[in-house]
Scaffold this motif. Sequence first.
Motif, PDB file in Angstrom:
ATOM      1  N   ASN A 185      74.629  49.564 -21.479  1.00 47.26           N
ATOM      2  CA  ASN A 185      73.871  50.716 -21.875  1.00 47.26           C
ATOM      3  C   ASN A 185      75.282  52.113 -22.205  1.00 47.26           C
ATOM      4  O   ASN A 185      76.730  50.369 -22.100  1.00 47.26           O
ATOM      5  CB  ASN A 185      73.840  51.505 -21.284  1.00 47.26           C
ATOM      6  CG  ASN A 185      72.844  52.734 -20.146  1.00 47.26           C
ATOM      7  OD1 ASN A 185      73.182  53.367 -22.036  1.00 47.26           O
ATOM      8  ND2 ASN A 185      71.482  53.331 -19.835  1.00 47.26           N
ATOM      9  N   ASN A 353      63.942  48.759 -21.217  1.00 47.78           N
ATOM     10  CA  ASN A 353      64.388  50.128 -22.481  1.00 47.78           C
ATOM     11  C   ASN A 353      63.440  51.013 -21.677  1.00 47.78           C
ATOM     12  O   ASN A 353      63.979  52.153 -21.463  1.00 47.78           O
ATOM     13  CB  ASN A 353      63.441  49.716 -23.243  1.00 47.78           C
ATOM     14  CG  ASN A 353      63.958  49.315 -24.565  1.00 47.78           C
ATOM     15  OD1 ASN A 353      65.659  48.653 -24.721  1.00 47.78           O
ATOM     16  ND2 ASN A 353      63.418  48.950 -25.719  1.00 47.78           N
ATOM     17  N   TYR A 358      68.671  49.468 -22.566  1.00 43.85           N
ATOM     18  CA  TYR A 358      69.111  48.800 -23.878  1.00 43.85           C
ATOM     19  C   TYR A 358      68.597  47.039 -24.230  1.00 43.85           C
ATOM     20  O   TYR A 358      69.481  46.387 -23.092  1.00 43.85           O
ATOM     21  CB  TYR A 358      69.918  49.236 -25.796  1.00 43.85           C
ATOM     22  CG  TYR A 358      69.648  50.755 -25.214  1.00 43.85           C
ATOM     23  CD1 TYR A 358      68.795  51.613 -25.680  1.00 43.85           C
ATOM     24  CD2 TYR A 358      70.689  51.750 -24.761  1.00 43.85           C
ATOM     25  CE1 TYR A 358      68.853  53.007 -25.957  1.00 43.85           C
ATOM     26  CE2 TYR A 358      71.186  52.413 -24.407  1.00 43.85           C
ATOM     27  CZ  TYR A 358      69.870  53.504 -25.541  1.00 43.85           C
ATOM     28  OH  TYR A 358      69.866  54.468 -25.232  1.00 43.85           O
ATOM     29  N   LEU A 362      65.890  44.516 -30.178  1.00 43.29           N
ATOM     30  CA  LEU A 362      65.266  44.862 -29.718  1.00 43.29           C
ATOM     31  C   LEU A 362      64.047  44.607 -30.747  1.00 43.29           C
ATOM     32  O   LEU A 362      62.967  45.078 -30.668  1.00 43.29           O
ATOM     33  CB  LEU A 362      65.994  46.485 -31.057  1.00 43.29           C
ATOM     34  CG  LEU A 362      67.484  46.434 -30.584  1.00 43.29           C
ATOM     35  CD1 LEU A 362      68.126  47.734 -31.245  1.00 43.29           C
ATOM     36  CD2 LEU A 362      67.116  47.004 -29.268  1.00 43.29           C
ATOM     37  N   MET A 378      63.279  55.689 -27.720  1.00 49.42           N
ATOM     38  CA  MET A 378      65.010  54.710 -28.961  1.00 49.42           C
ATOM     39  C   MET A 378      64.690  55.234 -29.906  1.00 49.42           C
ATOM     40  O   MET A 378      65.952  55.567 -30.834  1.00 49.42           O
ATOM     41  CB  MET A 378      64.307  53.080 -29.141  1.00 49.42           C
ATOM     42  CG  MET A 378      63.955  52.407 -28.119  1.00 49.42           C
ATOM     43  SD  MET A 378      65.420  52.216 -27.397  1.00 49.42           S
ATOM     44  CE  MET A 378      65.903  50.804 -28.598  1.00 49.42           C
ATOM     45  N   SER A 406      68.940  59.169 -29.632  1.00 47.18           N
ATOM     46  CA  SER A 406      68.302  57.851 -29.964  1.00 47.18           C
ATOM     47  C   SER A 406      69.227  56.863 -29.651  1.00 47.18           C
ATOM     48  O   SER A 406      70.013  57.010 -29.200  1.00 47.18           O
ATOM     49  CB  SER A 406      68.525  58.327 -31.830  1.00 47.18           C
ATOM     50  OG  SER A 406      69.677  57.920 -32.508  1.00 47.18           O
ATOM     51  N   TYR A 407      68.984  55.468 -29.734  1.00 47.47           N
ATOM     52  CA  TYR A 407      70.205  54.935 -29.621  1.00 47.47           C
ATOM     53  C   TYR A 407      71.261  54.816 -30.074  1.00 47.47           C
ATOM     54  O   TYR A 407      72.313  54.717 -30.207  1.00 47.47           O
ATOM     55  CB  TYR A 407      68.847  53.307 -30.297  1.00 47.47           C
ATOM     56  CG  TYR A 407      69.821  52.196 -30.167  1.00 47.47           C
ATOM     57  CD1 TYR A 407      69.986  51.085 -28.850  1.00 47.47           C
ATOM     58  CD2 TYR A 407      70.356  51.479 -31.339  1.00 47.47           C
ATOM     59  CE1 TYR A 407      70.571  50.605 -28.230  1.00 47.47           C
ATOM     60  CE2 TYR A 407      70.959  50.362 -31.289  1.00 47.47           C
ATOM     61  CZ  TYR A 407      71.047  50.133 -29.984  1.00 47.47           C
ATOM     62  OH  TYR A 407      71.949  48.484 -29.879  1.00 47.47           O
TER      63      TYR A 407
END
Lengths: 437, 304
Positions: A185, A353, A358, A362, A378, A406-407
């Motif tokens: 993270n 998540n 994270y 993914l 995400m 967002s990611y």
Amino acid sequence: MSDDSRADSPAVVTEAAGVIREATGVARRSLLKGTAGILAAGMFPAVHSQEKIVLRYLGTAVNQDKAIAEKFKADTGIEIQYVAVTTDDVTKRAVTAPNSFDLIDTEYFSLKKIVPTGNLKGIDTKRIKNADKITTLFTTGMVAGKAVGDQGTAPKKVIYLEGEKSKKFATAPTQFMSLIPTVYNADTLGIRPDLIKRPINSWAELLNPEFKGKTAILNIPSIGIMDAAMVVEAMGIYKYPDKGNMTKKEIDLTIKTLIEAKKQGQFRALWKDFNESVNLMASGEVVIQSMWSPAVTAVRTKGIACNFQPLKEGYRAWAAGFGLPATLSGRKLDGAYEFINWFLDGWAGAYLNRQGYYSAVLETAKSKMEAYEWAYWMEGKPATQDIKSPNGDVLAKVGAVRDGGSYESRMGGIACWNALMDENNYMVQKWNEFVAA
Amino acid sequence: MSTTTTPSLPAAAVPGRSIAAWWQAAPFTLVFALFFLVPLALIVMVSFWDFNEYELLPGFTFKNYVSIFAGCGDASEGLCVTLKTYYSTLKFSFLVWLITLVIGFTVAYFLAFHVRSPGMQTLLFVLCTIPFWTSNVIRMISWVPLLGRNGLVNQTLVGMNLIETPIEWLLFSDFSVVLAFVHLYTMFMIVPIFNSMMRIDRSLIEAASDSGASGWQTLWNVIVPLSRTGIIIGSIFVITIVMGDFVTIGVMGGQQIASIGKIIQVQTSYLQFPLAAANAVILLAVVLMIIWGLTRLVDIRKEL
């Protein structure tokens, strides 16, 4: 010490057998274990073959979720036995008692201490099903094709080993990984918007006299110093060539800034573990502090407003991963690989998540999440349904947007990574000075 | 140590008792050597070793001791970290010692001289131990919601219009640290003082009163000197505990107050074992000096 913990272990039978096979290690130790094995085998001759695998999982409490262990056991029959200690103690045990665990969950920055001892075994990526799907953040240091900040111990610098038994990091990708990433993270400041009542957009606010006596900083020296460095840069005092590897002079400057602030009564407290930071924030003792994302979530589930505030200077990132002790072999080793493969397979990733962390792969996590969840967590889109934590608490109402977006915008905004400096001993000594000031 | 050497004295005077006495002392000597002397010797040994990020390097160096006192010779910079830390640790020891002594002596005095029936005495004594049925850490942490900025005490005071803004120094301050220590360790004062008070021959007090001594005179000239053993033993308990503590100071001081125990803990968690060992040796020396000073005031062996 490691001998004792081994002898106490319920899995002593398989272990003793494993040791005889290995025939490595100190003679005295093998002798002890051998004796234990004969004794144990003599007492339970039949149990040997059916012995269930129990993996002792060493890590911090934050990553050791009961639900994950339960789900894994239900899926595979392998039991996970959590051994929860603090971040610093994980490293300490990896260095001093490598036989006291079968799987280690540690941060990448600790590797500089652990790998040179030879206590970790390189993880064979050929045995990891999703190895090539691990996010590029770890393998090449890129997010969405763009390089992110690599000051400090960025995972790409320490993720590959020269060989399975190597004590050195490889400069180019190899078949052997030091750690397989689990969670990561990007950290920033946590704030109480209801008590601050104005926008916060810079790390410099941590030392703003406006919040005198209402701020807190992390008392884990190697992480706290990085937060302090972010503040020093944000205040325009100094620009570090590498925040994650300061010279003695730079350490002096950083600590001096902290000490001056402390003497003027800036800090309400320093915190060392997750729950402390949650309590400080929830009780209103502090209104702005360095904080971890799930801690912010924990404050919010109590119904108290708390933001994980994106700041213009960027984030301080961290990443943890699974490692295997060098002595692990036989069925336990197979079990550990099975666990890692299971972990990357999606269920655990989706679970993490949903906690605001994270996951390393993914793609698989996405397949186990609802589309609206994926969009919220995400893609930084407003929630179309109430967002719930894995245990059912409502974290965000319809329409809410995740802090930091967002990611790509969060992980793309990394300024530096948690680090172990070359001058670590000096830094710890100076940090003690800050605490004593 | 005294236990192991004592038997040899009469043994020399009375021949024939020697072997038996040595055998009697042997089990304790063994335990003492195995669990105290050997680890202590190891600590002293390691304190002279060198180290790097992940290894201890056996050898002999004064580096650790030198680095502990680095900067202590330079008066212009103010006190160095080590001296500052010892100052703060000693300050807490002294304050806690003084307060627990006053409270402990008063409680023990009340139990020993005012409560007449032995049954009542036992009952009240057990009452004193009730807080010890829960763990140390829990008793300590339970102060936090009470003393916080929005805690019970502040809410009450604000609610009664006694203060306008919450009092900040109630929590994460020297005050809260001392308060928690007193709460946790007064019992260690009460027990030995009560014990020695119960041994005082009551006729001495009658004699004092017959000779015309006032209450205060009796207290100061008869009871205090005769409870000296208990006071010294209680003081040793309290001072040694506070000198080594890092949990209470950490939790109640908001991790912002230095204590020598805390420094040792941080160093061990960063694998700086030789430095921590050197610190431990110095701490041990300081504590032993304090105990030595205290035992000069009373010959505990003779009094017991």
